[in-house]
Design a protein around this motif. Sequence first.
Motif, PDB file in Angstrom:
ATOM      1  N   GLN A  18      68.625   0.805  48.125  1.00 15.46           N
ATOM      2  CA  GLN A  18      67.658   0.847  48.675  1.00 15.46           C
ATOM      3  C   GLN A  18      66.765   0.445  47.802  1.00 15.46           C
ATOM      4  O   GLN A  18      65.428   0.146  47.826  1.00 15.46           O
ATOM      5  N   ILE A  19      66.668   1.170  46.483  1.00 14.66           N
ATOM      6  CA  ILE A  19      65.642   1.029  45.290  1.00 14.66           C
ATOM      7  C   ILE A  19      65.830  -0.489  44.941  1.00 14.66           C
ATOM      8  O   ILE A  19      64.370  -1.001  44.794  1.00 14.66           O
ATOM      9  N   LYS A  20      66.627  -1.042  44.924  1.00 17.08           N
ATOM     10  CA  LYS A  20      66.514  -2.629  44.462  1.00 17.08           C
ATOM     11  C   LYS A  20      66.252  -3.359  45.574  1.00 17.08           C
ATOM     12  O   LYS A  20      65.366  -4.452  45.267  1.00 17.08           O
ATOM     13  N   HIS A  21      66.344  -2.942  46.897  1.00 16.83           N
ATOM     14  CA  HIS A  21      65.532  -3.899  47.710  1.00 16.83           C
ATOM     15  C   HIS A  21      64.041  -3.594  47.923  1.00 16.83           C
ATOM     16  O   HIS A  21      63.432  -4.771  48.037  1.00 16.83           O
TER      17      HIS A  21
ATOM     18  N   LYS B 226      63.117   8.578  51.507  1.00 15.09           N
ATOM     19  CA  LYS B 226      64.085   9.334  52.251  1.00 15.09           C
ATOM     20  C   LYS B 226      65.338   9.264  51.941  1.00 15.09           C
ATOM     21  O   LYS B 226      66.013  10.829  51.585  1.00 15.09           O
ATOM     22  N   TYR B 227      65.747   8.395  51.307  1.00  6.90           N
ATOM     23  CA  TYR B 227      67.278   8.241  50.863  1.00  6.90           C
ATOM     24  C   TYR B 227      67.153   9.457  49.374  1.00  6.90           C
ATOM     25  O   TYR B 227      68.019   9.852  49.181  1.00  6.90           O
ATOM     26  N   ILE B 228      66.109   8.940  48.700  1.00  9.04           N
ATOM     27  CA  ILE B 228      66.198   9.788  47.310  1.00  9.04           C
ATOM     28  C   ILE B 228      65.952  11.020  47.576  1.00  9.04           C
ATOM     29  O   ILE B 228      66.338  11.935  46.712  1.00  9.04           O
TER      30      ILE B 228
ATOM     31  N   ILE C 166      71.757  14.126  42.646  1.00  7.22           N
ATOM     32  CA  ILE C 166      70.795  13.796  41.449  1.00  7.22           C
ATOM     33  C   ILE C 166      69.885  14.953  41.355  1.00  7.22           C
ATOM     34  O   ILE C 166      69.692  15.502  42.213  1.00  7.22           O
ATOM     35  N   HIS C 167      69.486  14.850  40.055  1.00  8.50           N
ATOM     36  CA  HIS C 167      68.263  16.038  39.869  1.00  8.50           C
ATOM     37  C   HIS C 167      67.025  15.637  40.461  1.00  8.50           C
ATOM     38  O   HIS C 167      66.494  14.504  40.619  1.00  8.50           O
TER      39      HIS C 167
ATOM     40  N   ARG D 247      60.973  11.017  39.537  1.00 11.48           N
ATOM     41  CA  ARG D 247      60.801   9.659  38.527  1.00 11.48           C
ATOM     42  C   ARG D 247      60.786   8.290  39.218  1.00 11.48           C
ATOM     43  O   ARG D 247      59.907   7.545  39.383  1.00 11.48           O
ATOM     44  N   GLN D 248      61.992   8.344  40.163  1.00  5.99           N
ATOM     45  CA  GLN D 248      62.239   7.107  40.703  1.00  5.99           C
ATOM     46  C   GLN D 248      61.304   6.976  41.726  1.00  5.99           C
ATOM     47  O   GLN D 248      60.855   5.773  42.024  1.00  5.99           O
ATOM     48  N   LYS D 249      60.645   8.062  42.711  1.00  6.31           N
ATOM     49  CA  LYS D 249      59.900   7.926  43.634  1.00  6.31           C
ATOM     50  C   LYS D 249      58.477   7.382  42.967  1.00  6.31           C
ATOM     51  O   LYS D 249      57.782   6.382  43.544  1.00  6.31           O
ATOM     52  N   SER D 250      58.272   7.894  41.943  1.00  7.69           N
ATOM     53  CA  SER D 250      56.994   7.764  41.214  1.00  7.69           C
ATOM     54  C   SER D 250      56.890   6.290  40.712  1.00  7.69           C
ATOM     55  O   SER D 250      55.727   5.601  40.925  1.00  7.69           O
TER      56      SER D 250
END
Length: 88
Positions: A31-34, A56-58, A67-68, A74-77
Motif C-alpha cells: 500500500q505504501i508503494k502504491h 488504516k493499514y499502518i 510494527i512499532h 514515521r511512515q504516515k508522516s
Amino acid sequence: MANIKSAIKRVDTNNKKRVINQAQKSEMRTQIKHVEKLVEANDVENAKLALQKTMKYIDKAIQKGVIHQNNGDRQKSRLANKVSNLSA
C-alpha cells in the motif's frame, strides 16, 4: 527440535503468527508503494484516497504489534508530506 509437548505447541503457534504478521506487513508495504507511485505520477486525487487507505493499514499493523508505534508514525508522516507537497 523441541521435545516437550508445550514447547512443540509453542513452535506451531509462533509459526502461525509469523506467517500472519508477514502477510500483514507485506500488504502494508504494498500500500505504501502504491501511494508513492501515485505521487510520482502527480495523481493528486487518487494519492489522497490511497493515503487514507494506507493509513488504516499502518494503524492496524501498529495495533497488532507487527510494527512499532514510532515506525508507523514515521511512515504516515512521510507519506502525508509527500502527498501534501504534491497538492501544494
